[in-house]
Design an enzyme around this catalytic site. Structure first.
Site: not given
Ligand code: GCW
Length: 697
Positions: A299, A400, A372
């Site tokens: 990322e 998240e 993820d």
């Protein structure tokens, strides 16, 4: 007169009693959640009576600061458990609690033994930290109503590294943080140490956590500069007595960013010398520094591949700089923009060829699943596939993708799912990671209750308990936490623990039904956005993951598709290869299934998808009623806060359902299955919602 005076006296006494009880209640029981599971609510009745015989002193054979803490924590906890009846201990009596913290028969890794008789508890440990852990364990038992005269514990941590990873930035913002600002006050360190830093260490030590990476893996290089080392040293000194070692997330390009070098190539001698000097500098300040946590070539983060070197080259270079003083934790969360056949396959493809090539003091940290931290993923295929490498598990405590501190989602069942998964390659995931450790992305913040919602404390608690002992069941941990945090009363306790047990499944049901994944809003990751298909990187799009078209939905990961299944051991792959027999919770993770296909249970896929959302809603309503029925058993402040959390979750779940169904319908052109609630707004209205205020981005 007499009668009048009697009345006045009685009134005065009543007022005094009200004041006393009012004050006592207010100071002892300000139930805002700050005390976490360490509130030690007063015992009563028979259990309290049993403790009365243990009124002798607490003794310890060691002058070590950790041993002193063991005594202090036990005393504090006992005082609170005894409530109003607290008496100074009778020093003429034999010890009621006798610590031996340097016992040769017990390992020094934090292990301890506790035995007891009618008026004495004996604690033996191989090192002071074992004594501290024993204090917390004794309080945990007593706090659940155990008889002090029959305490018998013999415990040792299963995993050596029991770690929290903070995604906290130095400016106080927490990436994927939903409970306020960062708890770390870099601005005032090292001169001032916030007392919260001690409460944080106590909370962690009480559940066995022994390592903390203090900064975001998306790291700023300046956190390696001398002034930050001084700040970190203050934290390390404060946490050392609690058995907590500090780690730093290190930016791989630091030699360039702050070191004035032209390169960060791991094979360049000047780069190697820079890291060596940096490590020496840190160890001079913090002799027990844990080491570096590194996110590289992921990322947008810099890494060894920027110089044509491998992950092993990068990790081993840092490992050499640390030497036998510390550990490099190298993350396996990598995926390249160029390779987009199936993002879930990339970590395996990159890391398996490197098996056996990492230095002894390197640990590769692997997320629970190959994508993820989604609400549900199959276990990561790297577990079991790198027998020559030390692998640890990375879990996400912060939610998240699971509601972001809205509603209730107790995550132990999710972690148990992966820990218990049989890799088909020489054991369950827990067998593979237990000799190394487990890291959890922290959910703490500056909120008064630490974690945003009261129930999110439970996942922090459970994470520590599982790293200590992965064989504990999520139900047992939920009961333990509930007794310590909310109530010991058996029936409410049973109901709360049951509520917790199914909570993560419900979130998965309305955000990622039947094995779908990554359907959330872009950037902030809040709420539904399955319609997003045009982001610059294909593998950031929800469309990339659900692959919905007029015929069907789901990601074909069989041999006919990406063949990610082949990354698993044959026995495991066989269990998931057939859409007719696969556990439906993984169905659309591995298969593209026609909308009209009849699946397990007899419904068509479309009917079943619709039903999953509906069940989630029914479950959430039932839970709200269940919580309402507990009103008399929970303090008003926390009861109301949780009720509000639950109401918000129901609203969000309905939104997830409405927006998702509206979108699926726009793709498949099918009418809503019979009985399904109408969708209140057109798809465009859901698409138009924006959340600039969403935290954690
Ligand atoms: O889940 C993703 C998050 C990123 C995070 C990344 C990672 C720290 O959306 O915010 O970055 O994972 O694990 O590195």
């Amino acid at each position: 007169m007499m009668r009048g005076r009697g009345l006045v006296n009685r009134l005065a006494m009543m007022v005094a009693a009200m004041l006393v009880s009012g004050i006592a209640a207010a100071s002892a029981r300000a139930e805002d959640g700050y005390d976490l599971w360490l509130r030690h609510a007063p015992l009563d009745g028979e259990v309290l009576a049993r403790l009365a015989a243990f009124d002798g002193p607490i003794t310890v054979d060691s002058a070590d600061p950790t041993a002193a803490l063991a005594v202090d924590e036990l005393r504090l906890g006992l005082d609170r458990l005894r409530g109003a009846q607290v008496q100074p201990s009778d020093t003429s009596k034999p010890a009621a609690f006798q610590f031996e913290c340097d016992h040769r028969g017990v390992k020094a890794d934090g292990a301890f033994r506790v035995t007891s008789s009618s008026n004495q508890v004996r604690i033996t440990a191989g090192a002071p930290i074992g004594c501290l852990y024993a204090s917390y364990a004794i309080l945990r038992e007593l706090g659940q109503g155990a008889d002090p005269a029959t305490l018998a514990l013999d415990e040792a941590p299963a995993m050596p590294l029991r770690m929290l990873n903070h995604w906290d930035n130095p400016d106080g913002h927490v990436e994927r943080g939903y409970s306020g600002r960062s708890i770390f006050d870099w601005w005032h360190l090292p001169e001032k140490l916030d007392s919260r830093m001690i409460d944080y260490a106590r909370a962690n030590a009480s559940i066995g956590i022994n390592a903390v990476a203090v900064n975001n893996v998306n790291a700023r290089a300046f956190m390696l500069e001398p002034r930050y080392i001084a700040k970190l040293k203050r934290l390390a000194d404060a946490w050392r007595p609690y058995g907590i070692r500090v780690f730093l997330s290190a930016r791989f390009s630091a030699p360039k960013d702050i070191g004035g070098l032209a390169t960060a190539d791991p094979l360049d001698p000047a780069v190697q010398a820079w890291w060596q000097a940096k490590a020496d500098e840190i160890f001079a300040a913090i002799p027990d520094f844990g080491g570096f946590l590194v996110k590289a070539n992921s990322e947008g983060q810099p890494g060894p591949q920027d110089y044509g070197r491998s992950h092993a080259d990068g990790a081993n270079m840092l490992a050499a700089a640390l030497g036998d003083r510390g550990t490099v934790i190298w993350r396996a969360f990598v995926y390249q923009a160029e390779d987009t056949t199936d993002r879930t396959m990339q970590a395996y493809d990159e890391f398996v060829p490197l098996d056996g090539r990492f230095a002894d003091n390197v640990i590769v940290q692997v997320k629970n699943g190959p994508l993820d931290f989604q609400p549900r993923e199959p276990f990561h295929p790297l577990f079991g596939a790198m027998p020559g490498t030390r692998l640890m598990l990375e879990a996400q405590i912060t939610r998240e993708y699971l509601g972001q501190a809205i509603g209730v989602a107790y995550l132990a069942p999710m972690w148990k799912e992966v820990l218990n998964a049989d890799t088909g390659r020489g054991g369950a995931v827990s067998d593979i990671v237990a000799p190394v450790g487990m890291a959890g992305v922290a959910n703490t913040g500056s909120d008064r209750n630490w974690t945003g919602t009261h129930f999110d404390q439970a996942s922090w608690y459970a994470f520590g308990r599982l790293a200590w002992n992965p064989a504990l069941t999520s139900e047992a941990i939920a009961r333990e936490w509930t007794a310590l945090t909310f109530t010991r009363a058996p029936e409410p306790l049973r109901r709360i623990a049951a509520m917790m047990a199914g909570s993560r499944d419900i979130v998965a049901q309305y955000t990622a039904p039947l094995g779908l994944a990554h359907l959330m809003g872009t950037g902030h990751h809040y709420g539904p956005a399955p319609w997003v298909c045009d982001l610059e990187r294909p593998d950031w799009n929800p469309c990339y993951y659900h692959r919905a078209d007029r015929q069907g939905i789901g990601f074909d990961r069989t041999a006919a598709g990406s063949n990610a299944l082949a990354q698993y051991a044959p026995g495991v792959a066989a269990r998931w290869a057939d859409p007719a027999t696969i556990d439906s919770k993984y169905l659309l993770w591995f298969h593209h299934v026609p909308w009209d296909r009849r699946i397990k249970g007899g419904d068509t896929l479309w009917e079943r998808l619709s039903a999953e959302y509906a069940w989630a809603e029914i479950n959430l309503r039932a839970r709200m009623q269940g919580w309402e029925a507990l009103r008399d058993h929970i303090d008003a402040e926390r009861h109301a806060a949780v009720a509000a959390d639950m109401a918000r979750e129901l609203k969000d779940a309905r939104w997830w359902r409405d927006a998702s169904m509206a979108y699926w319908q726009s793709v498949n052109g099918l009418p809503l299955p019979s009985g399904a609630r109408p969708i209140p707004e057109p798809l465009e209205a859901y698409k138009a919602r924006t959340f600039p205020e969403a935290p954690g981005q």
